[in-house]
Write a protein that holds these residues in place. Structure first.
Motif, PDB file in Angstrom:
ATOM      1  N   SER A 131       0.829  -1.208   0.000  1.00 10.51           N
ATOM      2  CA  SER A 131       0.000   0.000   0.000  1.00 10.51           C
ATOM      3  C   SER A 131       0.862   1.256   0.000  1.00 10.51           C
ATOM      4  O   SER A 131       0.374   2.347  -0.221  1.00 10.51           O
ATOM      5  CB  SER A 131      -0.920   0.010   1.222  1.00 10.51           C
ATOM      6  OG  SER A 131      -0.153   0.174   2.402  1.00 10.51           O
ATOM      7  N   TRP A 132       2.181   1.084   0.255  1.00  9.17           N
ATOM      8  CA  TRP A 132       3.040   2.256   0.287  1.00  9.17           C
ATOM      9  C   TRP A 132       3.408   2.646  -1.116  1.00  9.17           C
ATOM     10  O   TRP A 132       4.208   3.290  -1.472  1.00  9.17           O
ATOM     11  CB  TRP A 132       4.296   2.041   1.151  1.00  9.17           C
ATOM     12  CG  TRP A 132       4.899   0.671   1.134  1.00  9.17           C
ATOM     13  CD1 TRP A 132       4.734  -0.299   2.066  1.00  9.17           C
ATOM     14  CD2 TRP A 132       5.778   0.092   0.147  1.00  9.17           C
ATOM     15  NE1 TRP A 132       5.436  -1.432   1.749  1.00  9.17           N
ATOM     16  CE2 TRP A 132       6.085  -1.210   0.564  1.00  9.17           C
ATOM     17  CE3 TRP A 132       6.323   0.561  -1.055  1.00  9.17           C
ATOM     18  CZ2 TRP A 132       6.912  -2.060  -0.163  1.00  9.17           C
ATOM     19  CZ3 TRP A 132       7.131  -0.288  -1.776  1.00  9.17           C
ATOM     20  CH2 TRP A 132       7.426  -1.584  -1.351  1.00  9.17           C
TER      21      TRP A 132
ATOM     22  N   ASP B  14       3.717  -5.221   3.943  1.00 13.71           N
ATOM     23  CA  ASP B  14       3.179  -4.020   4.572  1.00 13.71           C
ATOM     24  C   ASP B  14       3.382  -4.048   6.080  1.00 13.71           C
ATOM     25  O   ASP B  14       2.674  -4.768   6.790  1.00 13.71           O
ATOM     26  CB  ASP B  14       1.680  -3.918   4.258  1.00 13.71           C
ATOM     27  CG  ASP B  14       1.313  -2.547   3.741  1.00 13.71           C
ATOM     28  OD1 ASP B  14       1.712  -1.564   4.383  1.00 13.71           O
ATOM     29  OD2 ASP B  14       0.652  -2.473   2.696  1.00 13.71           O
ATOM     30  N   ARG B  16       2.528  -2.039   8.206  1.00 15.48           N
ATOM     31  CA  ARG B  16       1.354  -1.596   8.955  1.00 15.48           C
ATOM     32  C   ARG B  16       0.230  -2.631   8.913  1.00 15.48           C
ATOM     33  O   ARG B  16      -0.848  -2.406   9.458  1.00 15.48           O
ATOM     34  CB  ARG B  16       0.890  -0.234   8.442  1.00 15.48           C
ATOM     35  CG  ARG B  16       1.886   0.884   8.804  1.00 15.48           C
ATOM     36  CD  ARG B  16       1.585   2.180   8.068  1.00 15.48           C
ATOM     37  NE  ARG B  16       0.276   2.691   8.394  1.00 15.48           N
ATOM     38  CZ  ARG B  16      -0.617   3.113   7.496  1.00 15.48           C
ATOM     39  NH1 ARG B  16      -0.333   3.073   6.213  1.00 15.48           N
ATOM     40  NH2 ARG B  16      -1.777   3.567   7.876  1.00 15.48           N
ATOM     41  N   GLY B  20      -2.611  -0.951   6.769  1.00 18.07           N
ATOM     42  CA  GLY B  20      -2.121  -0.452   5.485  1.00 18.07           C
ATOM     43  C   GLY B  20      -2.817  -1.112   4.312  1.00 18.07           C
ATOM     44  O   GLY B  20      -3.295  -0.450   3.392  1.00 18.07           O
ATOM     45  N   CYS B 159      11.851  -1.684  -1.551  1.00 20.89           N
ATOM     46  CA  CYS B 159      11.013  -2.099  -0.416  1.00 20.89           C
ATOM     47  C   CYS B 159      11.535  -1.470   0.879  1.00 20.89           C
ATOM     48  O   CYS B 159      10.760  -0.915   1.659  1.00 20.89           O
ATOM     49  CB  CYS B 159      11.010  -3.614  -0.278  1.00 20.89           C
ATOM     50  SG  CYS B 159      10.227  -4.484  -1.641  1.00 20.89           S
ATOM     51  N   ARG B 162      10.916   2.527   0.527  1.00 23.56           N
ATOM     52  CA  ARG B 162       9.534   3.032   0.502  1.00 23.56           C
ATOM     53  C   ARG B 162       8.753   2.629   1.744  1.00 23.56           C
ATOM     54  O   ARG B 162       7.923   3.390   2.224  1.00 23.56           O
ATOM     55  CB  ARG B 162       8.847   2.571  -0.793  1.00 23.56           C
ATOM     56  CG  ARG B 162       9.557   3.135  -2.027  1.00 23.56           C
ATOM     57  CD  ARG B 162       8.784   2.862  -3.280  1.00 23.56           C
ATOM     58  NE  ARG B 162       7.497   3.545  -3.261  1.00 23.56           N
ATOM     59  CZ  ARG B 162       6.536   3.321  -4.148  1.00 23.56           C
ATOM     60  NH1 ARG B 162       6.723   2.427  -5.092  1.00 23.56           N
ATOM     61  NH2 ARG B 162       5.401   3.981  -4.074  1.00 23.56           N
ATOM     62  N   GLN B 163       9.012   1.406   2.247  1.00 24.49           N
ATOM     63  CA  GLN B 163       8.320   1.003   3.465  1.00 24.49           C
ATOM     64  C   GLN B 163       8.706   1.920   4.627  1.00 24.49           C
ATOM     65  O   GLN B 163       7.853   2.405   5.356  1.00 24.49           O
ATOM     66  CB  GLN B 163       8.662  -0.443   3.824  1.00 24.49           C
ATOM     67  CG  GLN B 163       8.046  -0.895   5.127  1.00 24.49           C
ATOM     68  CD  GLN B 163       6.529  -0.952   5.062  1.00 24.49           C
ATOM     69  OE1 GLN B 163       5.959  -1.932   4.642  1.00 24.49           O
ATOM     70  NE2 GLN B 163       5.857   0.121   5.477  1.00 24.49           N
ATOM     71  N   TRP B 165       9.990   4.978   4.556  1.00 22.14           N
ATOM     72  CA  TRP B 165       9.470   6.348   4.359  1.00 22.14           C
ATOM     73  C   TRP B 165       8.006   6.431   4.752  1.00 22.14           C
ATOM     74  O   TRP B 165       7.566   7.421   5.334  1.00 22.14           O
ATOM     75  CB  TRP B 165       9.604   6.790   2.897  1.00 22.14           C
ATOM     76  CG  TRP B 165      10.993   6.816   2.357  1.00 22.14           C
ATOM     77  CD1 TRP B 165      12.159   6.890   3.059  1.00 22.14           C
ATOM     78  CD2 TRP B 165      11.372   6.761   0.974  1.00 22.14           C
ATOM     79  NE1 TRP B 165      13.227   6.872   2.202  1.00 22.14           N
ATOM     80  CE2 TRP B 165      12.786   6.805   0.923  1.00 22.14           C
ATOM     81  CE3 TRP B 165      10.655   6.676  -0.223  1.00 22.14           C
ATOM     82  CZ2 TRP B 165      13.491   6.777  -0.286  1.00 22.14           C
ATOM     83  CZ3 TRP B 165      11.346   6.647  -1.419  1.00 22.14           C
ATOM     84  CH2 TRP B 165      12.752   6.689  -1.446  1.00 22.14           C
ATOM     85  N   ALA B 166       7.261   5.367   4.407  1.00 19.36           N
ATOM     86  CA  ALA B 166       5.809   5.383   4.657  1.00 19.36           C
ATOM     87  C   ALA B 166       5.486   5.304   6.151  1.00 19.36           C
ATOM     88  O   ALA B 166       4.370   5.609   6.558  1.00 19.36           O
ATOM     89  CB  ALA B 166       5.139   4.220   3.916  1.00 19.36           C
ATOM     90  N   LEU B 167       6.450   4.892   6.961  1.00 20.13           N
ATOM     91  CA  LEU B 167       6.190   4.745   8.393  1.00 20.13           C
ATOM     92  C   LEU B 167       6.489   6.014   9.184  1.00 20.13           C
ATOM     93  O   LEU B 167       6.235   6.073  10.386  1.00 20.13           O
ATOM     94  CB  LEU B 167       7.017   3.578   8.971  1.00 20.13           C
ATOM     95  CG  LEU B 167       6.657   2.186   8.448  1.00 20.13           C
ATOM     96  CD1 LEU B 167       7.629   1.143   8.992  1.00 20.13           C
ATOM     97  CD2 LEU B 167       5.220   1.802   8.821  1.00 20.13           C
ATOM     98  N   ASN B 177      12.366  11.756  -0.773  1.00 18.30           N
ATOM     99  CA  ASN B 177      11.023  11.237  -1.044  1.00 18.30           C
ATOM    100  C   ASN B 177      11.091  10.446  -2.350  1.00 18.30           C
ATOM    101  O   ASN B 177      12.125  10.412  -3.015  1.00 18.30           O
ATOM    102  CB  ASN B 177       9.970  12.357  -1.091  1.00 18.30           C
ATOM    103  CG  ASN B 177      10.242  13.358  -2.184  1.00 18.30           C
ATOM    104  OD1 ASN B 177      10.658  13.005  -3.291  1.00 18.30           O
ATOM    105  ND2 ASN B 177      10.018  14.639  -1.884  1.00 18.30           N
TER     106      ASN B 177
END
Lengths: 132, 201
Positions: A131-132, B14, B16, B20, B159, B162-163, B165-167, B177
């Protein structure tokens, strides 16, 4: 000496009287076996038929040092007293190079567990997303 | 394609978890197993660096196509630089013809294409896992140095980037970014190009 959380072979164990020095984790022989399956014997420290010689008479065993000897990655947070022992790169690589699809077990949204191996006999299209 | 003997298994990498991936899975309401992998275990086992990554596995549990980009349409052709409809056509061909399909690769070719983990990769994976553990325990800020170490040890893994950064706030904690990182590729492909058999005449 104090509490430590150890993740070894994907299994999480909390031990009450660990001591540490940086990334080094020292355990009693009983905790060593409980956490990792390695056992102190007269032949050395042994697991699954493999023995590594160690000096005799150790009261506390340095699991991080053994991991380094075996090329096993170790990462620790001394602040939160957590040790993560990862998989040896040789193990990961030889399993993948065998071309047998590595098995795994994961839950779906309802918590039902699925293993790749339960789909033997069918073709599988395994695909990751995020989902990211 | 299920009636013809193909099982589709999707795995959401994911951290989350359901928080997520859940809304996407509920919206798609799939009939196939749609699994959630908060620790990115499948990425570690198969040595994957991005999503979506597909692996084809035959009836005997053997890999017949190693990890590769696996979109099912051309929505992201700007990133894939490949006509993904040919990939889907290949999947159908393999389902119909099995080992006789030119899309099912021989052992030598698969081993040639497989990327195998090194000591640095294994250390990167361990750092990512400890970061993930600390994050899950609520120590999200203390997780960041471990995520950064994973990224530094394996810079080709989107992975890990981006993972992480998303957290948190990517700009604030990682000073980057997605857009900046893609621009930094300076024309290099975001996905390794797909290597599909030539279309027959």
């Amino acid at each position: 000496m104090s509490e430590a959380t150890v993740i070894y072979d994907e299994r999480l164990t909390v031990v009450q009287n660990a001591s540490c020095d940086g990334e080094d984790l020292l355990l009693s022989p009983e905790d060593l076996t409980r956490v990792s399956g390695w056992e102190l014997t007269p032949e050395g420290v042994c697991r699954e038929g493999l023995c590594v010689p160690v000096p005799p008479g150790q009261e506390r065993f340095n699991l991080s040092r053994l991991a380094r000897l075996l090329d096993q990655p170790v990462v620790a947070s001394s602040e939160h007293r957590v040790w993560f022992f990862g998989e040896r790169p040789q193990g990961l690589a030889s399993r993948l190079a065998s071309l047998t699809a590595p098995d795994f077990t994961l839950p779906d949204l309802d918590g039902r567990l699925f293993s790749l191996s339960q789909f033997r006999g069918r073709k599988v299209f395994l695909v990751t997303w995020a989902s990211w | 394609m299920r009636p013809r003997g193909l099982e589709i298994i999707t795995v959401a990498l994911d951290s989350r978890g359901a928080e997520g991936a859940g809304e996407w899975i509920r919206a798609a309401n799939p009939e196939h197993p749609s699994l959630i992998d908060v620790e990115h275990r499948v990425a570690a086992l198969y040595h994957m660096v991005n999503v979506p990554t597909g692996v084809w596995i035959d009836e005997a549990g053997r890999i017949v196509r190693p990890p590769e980009v696996a979109f099912v349409d051309n929505r992201w052709i700007e990133y894939t630089k490949t006509d993904m409809t040919r990939y889907v056509a290949g999947l159908r061909d393999w389902v119909a013809r099995g080992a006789a399909s030119p899309f099912a690769l021989g052992k030598g070719e698969i081993r040639r294409r497989l990327s195998l983990p090194t000591a640095d990769h294994a250390l990167a994976a361990a750092n990512f896992r400890l970061g993930q553990y600390l994050h899950a325990q609520g120590h999200w800020e203390d997780a960041i140095p471990y995520f950064k170490r994973a990224q530094a040890l394996r810079p080709e893994s989107w992975c890990y980037k981006r993972q992480a950064w998303a957290l948190s706030d990517a700009e604030k904690y990682y000073e980057t970014n997605f857009k900046k990182e893609v621009e930094a590729l300076a024309g290099e492909p975001y996905y390794a190009p797909l290597d599909l058999p030539q279309e027959s005449a």
